[in-house]
Each structure stands twice: as structure tokens, then as C-alpha cells.
Design an enzyme around this catalytic site. Structure first.
Site, PDB file in Angstrom:
ATOM      1  N   ARG A 246       0.825  -1.257  -0.027  1.00 13.61           N
ATOM      2  CA  ARG A 246       0.039  -0.023   0.196  1.00 13.61           C
ATOM      3  C   ARG A 246       1.098   1.129   0.028  1.00 13.61           C
ATOM      4  O   ARG A 246       0.926   2.245  -0.579  1.00 13.61           O
ATOM      5  CB  ARG A 246      -0.708  -0.054   1.223  1.00 13.61           C
ATOM      6  CG  ARG A 246      -1.981  -1.161   0.924  1.00 13.61           C
ATOM      7  CD  ARG A 246      -2.901  -0.969   2.337  1.00 13.61           C
ATOM      8  NE  ARG A 246      -3.808   0.256   2.281  1.00 13.61           N
ATOM      9  CZ  ARG A 246      -4.561   0.457   3.514  1.00 13.61           C
ATOM     10  NH1 ARG A 246      -4.625  -0.181   4.569  1.00 13.61           N
ATOM     11  NH2 ARG A 246      -5.254   1.679   3.145  1.00 13.61           N
TER      12      ARG A 246
ATOM     13  N   CYS B 258      -1.263   6.060   9.182  1.00 17.88           N
ATOM     14  CA  CYS B 258      -1.497   4.838   8.556  1.00 17.88           C
ATOM     15  C   CYS B 258      -2.563   5.361   7.545  1.00 17.88           C
ATOM     16  O   CYS B 258      -2.727   6.362   6.831  1.00 17.88           O
ATOM     17  CB  CYS B 258      -1.955   3.749   9.496  1.00 17.88           C
ATOM     18  SG  CYS B 258      -3.487   4.222  10.722  1.00 17.88           S
TER      19      CYS B 258
END
Length: 276
Positions: free
Chosen positions: A179, A234
Site C-alpha cells: 500500500r 496509517c
């Protein structure tokens, strides 16, 4: 000073009046699942904190997918749970680590000092054969109102400056490497990461849901200068809290969480993202 307590410690102190246990079980794919699991079984005397309603605010244009609750909202929850100035608070989740970590960081942000996560969570508790309950406790409400600690909250402007190479500090992206690199994105509308961020996956701090020992965490972060100001993020401000705890355990003093994280960053159309 540690932010972690072992199940054996909790078991030996469970009956103490100054202790409060907080169940943070949650399922990101099913918002009702955590409460259902709590109602079925939990550590005796534990109250339930819902990530979606107690530990997050309503989604707005900015603030990310799990905006942090206001201080008033969070303190009301803590007062209802009977938490006072000297209460020792132990938070746990199913064993994932991230949901209890979110609770700990929020608690510290809003001024609660004696807060810990249960190492290994409910899974570790059950593996040791410790008791479970389905009873829902009802505690006497308190009126304790702590002083908040904004030193552990990174604001958008700080993150913006570091993304442009300005200011002192380092951005740490806590998501999995794929990611971070922009190879795929299962949740957010853009791929990649905030420019100038370094990738350190949150799961690297854990072994089967248990935090690595201090010496192992120090080794994991050895490339970071100890007195460098660090901002962890995050996708939405939950798993970054595991990095927050791990860095504090490893001895880093200046650690902040970018609460809105990547989902807040991309809510500003003008913000660039980097794909490696």
C-alpha cells in the site's frame, strides 16, 4: 516506563477497585461485530469501547475515515466507565493490537496517565485459561476532567511541511509495504503515500499479537535517530497507534500521531501522493 501489561499481571490485579478494564474488540468490515463479541464474552468487569462510536467521530469532509472524537465526547465515555484520576486502565482487543492501541493513544491525548494495553489481547487471556464473563458492569459515574496533551497529536500543517521537506522530523507510514508503494489500495480512493514518508509496517512490532521485547523494538528502529521528532500515520489513524506504542517502548520521546492519516491527506485535492 512501559505501556504494556501482561495477562498474568492483569489476572493478579483484576479485583482491585482502582483498576478499569476496557474491551476494544472491533471488526473493520462489520461495525457491530465487536459489541456482539463483547456481549458474548469478555474479561470480567470490562466495559466496552466501540471504535466506531466511542473512539471515532462522525466522518466529515476532512479528518479521515476514523476522525478522533472530541475531548468532551471521549471524557464523557471515561466518566461513564467510572474512570478517575488515579484509575489504572488496561485496554485490550481480540489480539490484533491496533484497536487497543488506538484507545491508549486517545487516552494519553486527552490526559489520562495510567493507561496500558494488554499484551496479546483477549486471545492471550483465553489461551492462559483465565476467566471470562458476559455480565455488563455498571460503574458509578465520575466527574474527572483531565488536562489534554496535544504534544502527541500532529496537525495537518506539520505533516504538510514535512511532506515538502521543510521543518524538523520524519514521517512514518505504518501501512503494509504494498500500500505504501501504491501497488494496490483496498480502501482509500488514491494509491501511494505522503511524500518524504518512510515505511515501517505496524505489524512488524508484533509477534502473534504480542509486542516485541524492548531490545527487539530498539533494533527494529535503529535507523531512526533517537531524538528525531517522529510523526506516524496509517490509513485512518488506528494501526499507526501500534507504531506509536512500539516507538515509545523503544525509547523515542517525540512521537506524534497524524490522526486523520492518509485518508485525511487525500481529502485535500491539491495534495500530492508518491508511488514507488
Amino acid at each position: 516506563m512501559t505501556l504494556i501489561r501482561e495477562p498474568e499481571w492483569l489476572m493478579s490485579h483484576l479485583s482491585e477497585a482502582c483498576l478499569r478494564v476496557v474491551d476494544c474488540q472491533y471488526d473493520l468490515s462489520n461495525g457491530d461485530k465487536g459489541r456482539e463479541r463483547y456481549e458474548m464474552e469478555h474479561i470480567p468487569s470490562a466495559v466496552f469501547a466501540d471504535i466506531g462510536t466511542d473512539l471515532s467521530a462522525d466522518i466529515r469532509e476532512h479528518g479521515g475515515r476514523h476522525p478522533i472524537p472530541s475531548k468532551e465526547m471521549f471524557v464523557r465515555f471515561m466518566q461513564q466507565a467510572g474512570i478517575a484520576q488515579d484509575t489504572i486502565i488496561i485496554a485490550y482487543d481480540g489480539g490484533e493490537g491496533a484497536f487497543a492501541a488506538r484507545f491508549l493513544w486517545l487516552s494519553q491525548l486527552y490526559g489520562y496517565e495510567h493507561v496500558y494495553v494488554l499484551n496479546g489481547g483477549l486471545r492471550a487471556w483465553k489461551e492462559l485459561g483465565y476467566p471470562l464473563s458476559s455480565d455488563i458492569p455498571d460503574y458509578k459515574r465520575t466527574d474527572y476532567w483531565p488536562e489534554e496533551n496535544n504534544d502527541i497529536l500532529a496537525d495537518y500543517e506539520e505533516v504538510k511541511a514535512l511532506s515538502m521537506g521543510h521543518g524538523e522530523g520524519l514521517l512514518i507510514d505504518s501501512r503494509e509495504e504494498a500500500r505504501f508503494k501504491g501497488l494496490y489500495e483496498p480502501i482509500d480512493t488514491k494509491c501511494g503515500h505522503i511524500p518524504n514518508a518512510r515505511n515501517m509496517e505496524w505489524m512488524g512490532n508484533l509477534d502473534d499479537g504480542h509486542y516485541l521485547a524492548r531490545v527487539e523494538l530498539a533494533s527494529r528502529f535503529k535507523s531512526l535517530v533517537t531524538d528525531t521528532p517522529l510523526i506516524v500515520y496509517c490509513g485512518s489513524g488506528i494501526t499507526a497507534c501500534v507504531n506509536y506504542i512500539a516507538l515509545k517502548q523503544a525509547g523515542y520521546k517525540e512521537v506524534k500521531v497524524y490522526a486523520g492519516s492518509f485518508s485525511d491527506w487525500i481529502s485535500y485535492d491539491e495534495n500530492p501522493v508518491k508511488i514507488d
